[in-house]
Design an enzyme around this catalytic site. Structure first.
Site: not given
Ligand code: XMP
Length: 512
Positions: A53, A80-81, A167, A169, A226, A368
């Site tokens: 965050g 992280c945060y 991170h 991710e 989409d 996507k």
């Protein structure tokens, strides 16, 4: 009830990226805002991931969570945060760093077992933080360090609490997938038996429930992957109660309208209406140069067209859109969280407060490439599933400055050349997007014996897996050569072609 991982959102740009990484490991996850996390404990819960965050964990008003969540008796991974919040609440201390750490960093792993099982002793990770943990809470030990961040990874194996300052991710963290796999399968003992097909059917059921027995839906169909996938989901959910509307807003690529009509009339039993609205969009955009104002005008006009169309269907209280997560995260603070606003995406930031239709956005939390997978799962043709993304506001966000009819024409012609030259050589394979941008710069040239003072066009091609981060692509010299000479010779009004070599971040993919 699935085994599930609770992802607590502290306002990170990457929260949904964490969710998709969890999905990639075939584990069901649920994203909740930090202040409501305590309401989501209990049945099926196998572990909790605390997102990053933008705030400082020690600052007044920083996103907070009921500390009771840490007593749920399941493993916790703070990122992280999330790690800093955990340290603050378990008796550690977080302080401002001397200098922030942003981008690639090498870490040294102190404990190669457990969470770091299978991770190299030295590995590259993606950092993005200003604060750092100064004092570890009781029970925690350091698992990895970087030269500027001694506590790059920490853990308390007895309680199964872990923290990563970087991170895992984002794709830039080379062994992030291994770390998350270790957390999910080894620490949380998730079985990984949740499948894409289950997911598609969940989305179909979600739309059917939302519309009820009689609800009708107007779907904004752009021809991109989409909205096509939303079309397939809605059709499976409610059949002919889904009315697709394709709006020609005057900002489409060359031949787009014909392609969309022929594809959809050919492949689908969709009730499709094509609305010719080029003049009304371009008239409203006349003289407007501010990117956010342009986006808002386009979003507003889209909604007006859909509202007008909806009047043709008595029960159409619903508006379907192909909104994806990157559109959401860059437009609004998702889940009421604290994320910074980057751009208002047309189908998100431009919605009026008095919209009298309920939104149906089944892809709102997806990326996507996941949508492409879903499209295949739902039986859409490959040529549709594999199309390069095209933004809702169309050529307007690639036309820096005013979107006059003449400038849109220049851009459309240049863009058709860029696409043709990439595709001719097969250089579009594996490339996320490749297109032209009208930069708004003018420059002096010489053609024949005459001076020219005309527009400069940029070639933009990027590699990405989800649009959240991207690397620029270097087309072959042959390709660039053809693009350059064809644009300068064939598009009257452009006398210079440049190559955009900016990654995301710090750039965005589109110019506006
Ligand atoms: P940016 O420029 O934000 O783009 O890095 C990330 C991805 O999103 C697409 N994009 C949009 N898609 N409505 C959309 O449906 C929009 O307003 C919009 N703006 C950007 C962009 O093409 C890229 O793939």
């Amino acid at each position: 009830m699935h085994q599930r991982i609770l992802i607590v959102d502290f306002g990170s740009q990457y929260t949904q990226l964490i969710a998709r990484r969890v999905r990639e490991h075939h584990v069901f996850s649920e994203v909740v805002p930090a202040h409501r996390a305590h309401q989501h404990l209990g049945q099926g819960l196998r572990g909790i991931i605390l997102s990053g965050g933008p705030a400082s964990a020690y600052a007044d008003g920083a996103p907070d969570m009921d500390p009771a969540v840490l007593q749920a008796g399941v493993p916790v991974l703070g990122i992280c945060y999330g790690m800093q919040w955990m340290c603050e609440h378990l008796g550690g201390a977080v302080v401002p760093g001397d200098s922030g750490e942003f981008g690639f960093t090498e870490i040294e792993v102190d404990h190669s077992d457990g969470l770091f099982n299978g991770v190299s002793a030295q590995t590259v990770v993606w950092m993005s933080h200003g604060d750092r943990v100064e004092k570890l809470p009781d029970g925690f030990a350091r698992l990895a360090r970087s030269s500027t961040c001694p506590e790059a990874a920490i853990g308390d194996p007895a309680r199964n609490f872990y923290g990563l300052q970087f991170h895992p991710e984002v794709a830039h963290t080379r062994e992030g997938v291994t770390l998350l796999r270790n957390f999910l399968h080894w620490v949380c003992e998730c079985a990984g038996d949740w499948k894409a097909g289950d997911f598609a059917q969940e989305l179909v059921r979600g739309v059917a429930d939302q519309l009820g027995e009689e609800g009708e839906l107007v779907l904004g169909l752009s021809g991109g992957v989409d909205s096509s996938v939303v079309g397939a989901i809605c059709q499976q959910a409610v059949g002919r109660r889904c009315h697709a509307i394709f709006v020609d807003n005057g900002l489409l690529r060359a031949e787009e309208r014909d392609l969309v009509e022929s594809t959809f009339r050919g492949h689908f039993e969709l009730d499709l209406t094509v609305v010719d609205a080029a003049d009304r969009f371009l008239d409203r955009l006349a003289g407007v140069t501010d990117p956010e104002t342009k986006r808002k005008i386009i979003g507003h006009e889209f909604i007006e067209v859909f509202r007008e169309q909806a009047k043709h269907y008595s029960g159409a209280r619903f508006l379907g859109q192909g909104t994806l997560y990157p559109d959401v995260i860059e437009s609004v603070a998702a889940h009421g969280g604290a994320t910074a606003v980057i751009k208002s995406h047309h189908n998100v930031g431009g919605l009026p407060d008095d919209l009298e239709m309920e939104l149906v956005e089944p892809l709102r939390m997806l990326f996507k490439d996941e949508v492409r997978e879903l499209g295949r799962e739902l039986g859409l043709p490959e040529e549709m599933v594999a199309r390069q993304p095209f933004p809702g506001p169309g050529l307007a966000v690639r036309c820096v400055g005013e979107c006059s009819r003449e400038r849109i024409r220049l851009l459309r012609e240049a863009d058709a050349i860029v696409r043709t030259e990439f595709e001719l050589r097969g250089e579009h394979q594996g490339v996320w997007q490749y297109f032209a941008v009208l930069t708004g710069a003018r420059s002096v040239g010489v053609m024949g014996d005459s001076r020219t003072y005309e527009e400069a066009c940029a070639v933009r091609a990027v590699q990405s897996s989800d649009g959240m981060t991207a690397d620029w692509v270097y087309p072959s010299r042959d390709c660039l050569q053809s693009i350059s000479s064809r644009i300068i010779n064939e598009v009257r009004g452009i006398n210079r072609v440049v190559l955009d070599i900016t990654s995301k971040p710090p750039g965005t993919i589109e110019w506006e």
